[in-house]
Design a protein around this motif. Structure first.
Motif, PDB file in Angstrom:
ATOM      1  N   UNK A 195     -25.390  -4.942 -16.864  1.00 35.73           N
ATOM      2  CA  UNK A 195     -25.888  -4.713 -15.504  1.00 35.73           C
ATOM      3  C   UNK A 195     -26.624  -3.377 -15.420  1.00 35.73           C
ATOM      4  N   UNK A 196     -27.873  -3.390 -14.993  1.00 36.55           N
ATOM      5  CA  UNK A 196     -28.623  -2.122 -14.908  1.00 36.55           C
ATOM      6  C   UNK A 196     -28.117  -1.250 -13.773  1.00 36.55           C
ATOM      7  N   UNK A 197     -28.503   0.002 -13.832  1.00 36.76           N
ATOM      8  CA  UNK A 197     -28.118   0.932 -12.771  1.00 36.76           C
ATOM      9  C   UNK A 197     -26.754   1.537 -13.022  1.00 36.76           C
ATOM     10  N   UNK A 198     -26.045   1.749 -11.942  1.00 38.22           N
ATOM     11  CA  UNK A 198     -24.753   2.416 -12.049  1.00 38.22           C
ATOM     12  C   UNK A 198     -24.851   3.843 -11.555  1.00 38.22           C
ATOM     13  N   UNK A 199     -23.752   4.369 -11.119  1.00 37.96           N
ATOM     14  CA  UNK A 199     -23.725   5.716 -10.559  1.00 37.96           C
ATOM     15  C   UNK A 199     -22.753   6.594 -11.324  1.00 37.96           C
ATOM     16  N   UNK A 200     -22.886   7.882 -11.104  1.00 37.81           N
ATOM     17  CA  UNK A 200     -21.978   8.858 -11.692  1.00 37.81           C
ATOM     18  C   UNK A 200     -20.831   9.087 -10.711  1.00 37.81           C
ATOM     19  N   UNK A 201     -19.631   8.829 -11.157  1.00 43.92           N
ATOM     20  CA  UNK A 201     -18.462   8.967 -10.281  1.00 43.92           C
ATOM     21  C   UNK A 201     -18.034  10.431 -10.231  1.00 43.92           C
ATOM     22  N   UNK A 202     -17.898  10.933  -9.011  1.00 40.48           N
ATOM     23  CA  UNK A 202     -17.549  12.341  -8.782  1.00 40.48           C
ATOM     24  C   UNK A 202     -16.338  12.376  -7.852  1.00 40.48           C
ATOM     25  N   UNK A 203     -15.377  13.214  -8.179  1.00 34.60           N
ATOM     26  CA  UNK A 203     -14.200  13.405  -7.329  1.00 34.60           C
ATOM     27  C   UNK A 203     -14.402  14.660  -6.498  1.00 34.60           C
ATOM     28  N   UNK A 204     -14.285  14.514  -5.195  1.00 31.62           N
ATOM     29  CA  UNK A 204     -14.449  15.634  -4.273  1.00 31.62           C
ATOM     30  C   UNK A 204     -13.158  15.819  -3.479  1.00 31.62           C
ATOM     31  N   UNK A 205     -12.743  17.059  -3.356  1.00 33.05           N
ATOM     32  CA  UNK A 205     -11.540  17.387  -2.602  1.00 33.05           C
ATOM     33  C   UNK A 205     -11.894  18.378  -1.498  1.00 33.05           C
ATOM     34  N   UNK A 206     -11.122  18.385  -0.413  1.00 32.29           N
ATOM     35  CA  UNK A 206     -11.441  19.291   0.705  1.00 32.29           C
ATOM     36  C   UNK A 206     -11.321  20.751   0.296  1.00 32.29           C
ATOM     37  N   UNK A 207     -12.245  21.537   0.785  1.00 29.72           N
ATOM     38  CA  UNK A 207     -12.225  22.959   0.479  1.00 29.72           C
ATOM     39  C   UNK A 207     -11.059  23.660   1.158  1.00 29.72           C
ATOM     40  N   UNK A 208     -10.629  23.128   2.295  1.00 27.55           N
ATOM     41  CA  UNK A 208      -9.514  23.709   3.036  1.00 27.55           C
ATOM     42  C   UNK A 208      -8.421  22.656   3.196  1.00 27.55           C
ATOM     43  N   UNK A 227       0.860  -1.184   0.000  1.00 25.31           N
ATOM     44  CA  UNK A 227       0.000   0.000   0.000  1.00 25.31           C
ATOM     45  C   UNK A 227       0.898   1.236   0.000  1.00 25.31           C
ATOM     46  N   UNK A 228       0.894   2.008  -1.083  1.00 24.63           N
ATOM     47  CA  UNK A 228       1.771   3.184  -1.144  1.00 24.63           C
ATOM     48  C   UNK A 228       1.497   4.141   0.005  1.00 24.63           C
ATOM     49  N   UNK A 229       2.568   4.687   0.536  1.00 28.31           N
ATOM     50  CA  UNK A 229       2.438   5.628   1.651  1.00 28.31           C
ATOM     51  C   UNK A 229       1.946   6.966   1.128  1.00 28.31           C
ATOM     52  N   UNK A 230       0.741   7.331   1.509  1.00 30.25           N
ATOM     53  CA  UNK A 230       0.162   8.610   1.088  1.00 30.25           C
ATOM     54  C   UNK A 230      -0.971   8.945   2.050  1.00 30.25           C
ATOM     55  N   UNK A 231      -1.377  10.193   2.056  1.00 33.23           N
ATOM     56  CA  UNK A 231      -2.512  10.613   2.866  1.00 33.23           C
ATOM     57  C   UNK A 231      -3.694  10.913   1.952  1.00 33.23           C
ATOM     58  N   UNK A 232      -4.870  10.903   2.533  1.00 32.40           N
ATOM     59  CA  UNK A 232      -6.090  11.097   1.756  1.00 32.40           C
ATOM     60  C   UNK A 232      -6.161  12.545   1.279  1.00 32.40           C
ATOM     61  N   UNK A 233      -6.285  12.710  -0.028  1.00 32.61           N
ATOM     62  CA  UNK A 233      -6.398  14.057  -0.609  1.00 32.61           C
ATOM     63  C   UNK A 233      -7.757  14.320  -1.224  1.00 32.61           C
ATOM     64  N   UNK A 234      -8.608  13.312  -1.294  1.00 30.07           N
ATOM     65  CA  UNK A 234      -9.919  13.496  -1.893  1.00 30.07           C
ATOM     66  C   UNK A 234     -10.757  12.246  -1.739  1.00 30.07           C
ATOM     67  N   UNK A 235     -12.015  12.355  -2.156  1.00 32.79           N
ATOM     68  CA  UNK A 235     -12.962  11.260  -2.070  1.00 32.79           C
ATOM     69  C   UNK A 235     -13.560  11.002  -3.447  1.00 32.79           C
ATOM     70  N   UNK A 236     -13.911   9.758  -3.693  1.00 32.27           N
ATOM     71  CA  UNK A 236     -14.661   9.389  -4.891  1.00 32.27           C
ATOM     72  C   UNK A 236     -16.066   9.032  -4.447  1.00 32.27           C
TER      73      UNK A 236
END
Length: 409
Positions: A327-340, A260-269
């Motif tokens: 496969x029916x359904x599915x979601x729209x993938x969105x990348x969110x990053x912290x405002x601060x 697991x590469x050493x990194x910190x969380x910079x955003x969410x999917x």
């Protein structure tokens, strides 16, 4: 429930107040459990309509999802060749730096190939020394052959002159033998010169080519030897590493572990419903509440919206695809990053969060050509986002209680 309470305060409550204080109807007399539904029918119907409209507007213009995750990548620890583990250098959950050894395969065969390649280079070098010595020997033979040729030519000239002078001391047969001797000695000179040219070609071309081939074989053998030592390709933490000396590792069937590469969380999917496809835009302000950081609301911003839905992907095969198999359904993938900066510090990789995204019509409201009704509708859309923000805060408040008390996790 919050929407229902809000809508009932402007529909059912005014209807009740009208019945009670204007028409004088009282509880227990004109207003009973059986008549209240008829007496307050206008308020109840309007409340249901308004509640449904409000919920639709809130969840459409201010979408929410429970599938927001701090995704991270992993690197599979695999050798480039099959082999039996000879030595391990790390343990589970051990931090490693790029280039640090992880484990080594048995390399007896590879080391033998390297040693054979080195001996081949030494053999070629020995051939070069021998060829240079033979070149010196050839130079001596050329000098010797040229001397004999000169002697034969002189002998031939003397006998030719005697024969031309009609001397009885020489015969034509002897002159011919002298001529044959000259030709023979010339052939020996040419053979010696040819031998020298062959040695020069061997020294200048054949032996260097053989040495280059041997060096290439050594390099290839060294590459195969290097493959037996598996090192970390990046900084990270070794996970699921259970190799022990004697285990057989196969790059196709049995990986050695995960890095697991050493990194910190910079955003969410986050995965939002398809119905919000026309609403989700880069630049939208959002908020998340994560189970790993209870009772915290983290402001976010949408930085990217994936324009494809993963559920519809296909890959080339030798069979025609029937859309019923998709496969029916599915979601729209969105990348969110912290405002601060630093807002997601301390959030584990892979953590799951609840995410809200809020539509903003501030720029559109600056258009002076908007009508009053249109402007009111845009204001209303922005205002109802407050309800969704309150819902998220209630979820964040109740999340630890639901997880620890109600579910017993």
């Amino acid at each position: 429930m919050l929407e229902l309470l809000l809508c009932s305060s402007v529909t059912v409550l005014p209807d009740y107040l009208y019945r009670r204080y204007v028409q004088g109807k009282r509880f227990g007399h004109e207003l009973t459990l059986f008549s209240i539904w008829y007496e307050l029918r206008w308020g109840i119907v309007l409340c249901l309509i308004l509640t449904t409209s409000l919920i639709t507007a809130i969840f459409y213009f201010h979408p929410s999802t429970r599938t927001a995750t701090s995704v991270f990548r992993t690197v599979t620890i695999l050798p480039e060749t099959n082999g039996r583990v000879a030595e391990t250098f790390v343990e589970i959950n051990q931090a490693v730096r790029k280039g640090d050894p992880i484990f080594r395969l048995d390399d007896v065969e590879q080391r033998a190939a390297v040693e054979a390649a080195k001996r081949r280079i030494e053999e070629v070098d020995a051939q070069l020394v021998v060829a240079k010595a033979q070149l010196k020997e050839t130079a001596g033979r050329i000098a010797q052959a040229q001397g004999l040729l000169t002697q034969a030519v002189d002998e031939y000239k003397v006998r030719s002159q005697l024969l031309e002078g009609q001397s009885s001391a020489i015969s034509e047969r002897e002159v011919q033998r002298a001529q044959v001797a000259v030709d023979t000695q010339q052939g020996l000179v040419d053979a010696a010169v040819g031998s020298r040219e062959a040695l020069l070609a061997q020294i200048d071309f054949q032996i260097p080519a053989a040495k280059a081939s041997a060096e290439a074989a050594l390099h290839q053998a060294q590459v195969e030897l290097d493959k037996t030592l598996v090192t970390a390709g990046t900084d990270g933490i070794v996970q699921q590493f259970a190799l022990r000396t004697g285990d057989v590792v196969n790059p196709m069937l049995r990986p050695a572990g995960i890095l697991v590469p050493a990194s910190h969380v910079t955003g969410l999917a986050a995965g939002f419903g398809q119905i919000e496809a026309q609403v989700m835009k880069p630049g939208m302000i959002g908020e998340v509440a994560c189970m790993a950081k209870p009772w915290q609301i983290i402001p976010m911003v949408v930085t990217d919206v994936q324009n494809v839905i993963a559920a519809g992907q296909i890959r080339p095969t030798d069979t025609l695809l029937d859309l019923d198999q998709v496969r029916p359904g599915g979601t729209i993938t969105v990348i969110m990053e912290p405002l601060y900066e630093g807002a997601l510090d301390g959030l584990p990789q892979g953590a799951t969060c609840i995410a809200n995204a809020y539509s903003s019509n501030h720029d559109r409201l600056e258009d002076q050509s908007l009508g009053t009704l249109h402007r009111f509708a845009l204001h209303a859309v922005d205002a109802v986002g407050l309800v969704h923000a309150l819902i998220l805060r209630m979820q964040a408040l109740l999340l630890p209680v639901q997880t620890l008390v109600l579910k017993g996790h």
